[in-house]
Design an enzyme around this catalytic site. Structure first.
Site, PDB file in Angstrom:
ATOM      1  N   TRP A  11      17.331  45.835 -18.859  1.00 44.21           N
ATOM      2  CA  TRP A  11      16.153  45.754 -19.737  1.00 44.21           C
ATOM      3  C   TRP A  11      14.927  46.442 -19.151  1.00 44.21           C
ATOM      4  O   TRP A  11      13.890  46.490 -19.802  1.00 44.21           O
ATOM      5  CB  TRP A  11      15.829  44.279 -20.016  1.00 44.21           C
ATOM      6  CG  TRP A  11      16.802  43.625 -20.936  1.00 44.21           C
ATOM      7  CD1 TRP A  11      17.840  44.213 -21.595  1.00 44.21           C
ATOM      8  CD2 TRP A  11      16.816  42.245 -21.319  1.00 44.21           C
ATOM      9  NE1 TRP A  11      18.503  43.283 -22.369  1.00 44.21           N
ATOM     10  CE2 TRP A  11      17.898  42.068 -22.214  1.00 44.21           C
ATOM     11  CE3 TRP A  11      16.031  41.136 -21.000  1.00 44.21           C
ATOM     12  CZ2 TRP A  11      18.197  40.827 -22.792  1.00 44.21           C
ATOM     13  CZ3 TRP A  11      16.330  39.908 -21.568  1.00 44.21           C
ATOM     14  CH2 TRP A  11      17.401  39.756 -22.453  1.00 44.21           C
ATOM     15  N   LYS A  12      14.998  46.885 -17.916  1.00 43.84           N
ATOM     16  CA  LYS A  12      13.838  47.541 -17.280  1.00 43.84           C
ATOM     17  C   LYS A  12      12.612  46.633 -17.428  1.00 43.84           C
ATOM     18  O   LYS A  12      12.750  45.424 -17.301  1.00 43.84           O
ATOM     19  CB  LYS A  12      13.622  48.931 -17.892  1.00 43.84           C
ATOM     20  CG  LYS A  12      14.929  49.709 -17.961  1.00 43.84           C
ATOM     21  CD  LYS A  12      14.753  51.142 -18.322  1.00 43.84           C
ATOM     22  CE  LYS A  12      16.127  51.786 -18.458  1.00 43.84           C
ATOM     23  NZ  LYS A  12      16.079  53.230 -18.513  1.00 43.84           N
ATOM     24  N   GLU A 169      25.405  57.337 -13.609  1.00 38.60           N
ATOM     25  CA  GLU A 169      24.384  57.539 -14.630  1.00 38.60           C
ATOM     26  C   GLU A 169      23.746  58.912 -14.431  1.00 38.60           C
ATOM     27  O   GLU A 169      22.825  59.048 -13.614  1.00 38.60           O
ATOM     28  CB  GLU A 169      23.299  56.472 -14.507  1.00 38.60           C
ATOM     29  CG  GLU A 169      23.801  55.061 -14.679  1.00 38.60           C
ATOM     30  CD  GLU A 169      22.682  54.149 -15.154  1.00 38.60           C
ATOM     31  OE1 GLU A 169      22.795  53.646 -16.274  1.00 38.60           O
ATOM     32  OE2 GLU A 169      21.700  53.982 -14.427  1.00 38.60           O
ATOM     33  N   SER A 214      22.277  56.738 -22.380  1.00 32.53           N
ATOM     34  CA  SER A 214      22.219  56.809 -23.849  1.00 32.53           C
ATOM     35  C   SER A 214      23.484  56.295 -24.529  1.00 32.53           C
ATOM     36  O   SER A 214      23.936  56.857 -25.527  1.00 32.53           O
ATOM     37  CB  SER A 214      21.883  58.237 -24.307  1.00 32.53           C
ATOM     38  OG  SER A 214      20.613  58.613 -23.809  1.00 32.53           O
ATOM     39  N   GLY A 235      20.641  50.945 -21.261  1.00 31.37           N
ATOM     40  CA  GLY A 235      19.208  50.670 -21.240  1.00 31.37           C
ATOM     41  C   GLY A 235      18.722  50.370 -22.646  1.00 31.37           C
ATOM     42  O   GLY A 235      18.815  49.247 -23.133  1.00 31.37           O
ATOM     43  N   GLY A 236      18.236  51.411 -23.339  1.00 31.43           N
ATOM     44  CA  GLY A 236      17.589  51.243 -24.652  1.00 31.43           C
ATOM     45  C   GLY A 236      18.359  50.369 -25.638  1.00 31.43           C
ATOM     46  O   GLY A 236      17.784  49.448 -26.242  1.00 31.43           O
TER      47      GLY A 236
END
Ligand code: PEP
Length: 258
Positions: A11-12, A169, A214, A235-236
């Protein structure tokens, strides 16, 4: 039979403790216990809320995004592996490209962090990956090896081999909407696996190698179908409970069909 692929959400710097609770309650409604072990990496301050919200789900683990290698001391703003463990974390990211690029984390520091996390009984996801310039210069495998080998060479890592996970990554695919093609990802994953097999340790085979960059509900199935891809670091798309539930469902289906 193939081990269950691992979906992990990084989630950063997103989601406060109350947002974490709200997210996890929606996520757990959309995603029933599956065959894949699911990991979340919330901001450290939200770890206790995440641990509480998932305590009835044996398939879900919570990790921290970063630790300091010392146990305690005058390191304002830092967090030790033992503190993360005490807060209920079971996993730790080490060497994420944002830590390397934005915070100047060196390879030597990633070694110290991996060792400290393993010593504190955490599982480590070591992130490795090349930049676009490095890829264009034909150095992708060499760069990954430069990041990987010093960590694999540490005695503490070799004796805790079964608690190590690698995440490949490519930096040019993180947060950019560009994904490595299944062929490119497969080539790098197989190169990493070959290196892990060469270094060798333990009877359980090489550590799993996740792909990150991604990953979305629309491309996760084709990435998980690639030989050598043992899960995904997201991530996103892990910030949306329905998208991440769809990714976990794809991982669970990949586990049951292989
Ligand atoms: C990441 O930061 O680990 C990552 C893979 O991000 P994204 O999925 O947004 O590319």
């Amino acid at each position: 039979m193939r081990k269950s692929p691992i979906p992990a959400g990084n989630w950063k710097m997103h989601k406060s403790p109350s947002e974490t609770e709200a997210f996890l309650s929606r996520f757990l409604e959309s995603y029933g216990e599956g065959d894949a072990p699911v990991l979340f990496f919330p901001p450290a301050v939200s770890v206790p809320a995440a641990v509480r919200a998932t305590r009835d789900r044996k398939d879900v683990g919570i990790g921290v995004q970063n630790i300091h290698w010392e146990r305690e001391g005058a390191f304002t703003g830092e967090l030790s592996a033992a503190m993360a463990r005490d807060a209920g974390a079971t996993h730790c990211l080490v060497g994420h490209s944002e830590r390397r690029a934005l915070f100047g984390e060196t390879v030597e520091e990633t070694v110290k962090k991996a060792v400290a996390a393993l010593d504190a009984d955490l599982q480590v996801i070591l992130c490795v990956g090349e930049s676009l310039d490095e890829r264009d210069a034909g150095r992708a495998e060499a760069v990954v090896r430069e990041q990987l080998d010093p960590v694999l060479g540490a005695d503490a890592v070799r004796s805790a081999w079964h608690r190590l996970i690698i995440a490949y990554e490519p930096v040019w695919a993180i947060g950019t909407g560009r994904t490595a093609s299944p062929d490119d990802a497969g080539r790098m994953h197989r190169a990493i696996r070959a290196r892990l097999e060469e270094v060798g340790a333990g009877d359980d085979g090489p550590p799993p190698v996740l792909y990150g960059g991604s990953v979305k509900p629309g491309n996760v199935a084709e990435l998980l179908a690639v030989d050598g891809v043992d899960g995904v670091l997201v991530g996103g798309a892990s910030l949306d409970p329905h998208d991440f539930a769809a990714i976990c469902t794809a991982a669970s289906e990949a586990a049951s069909t292989s």
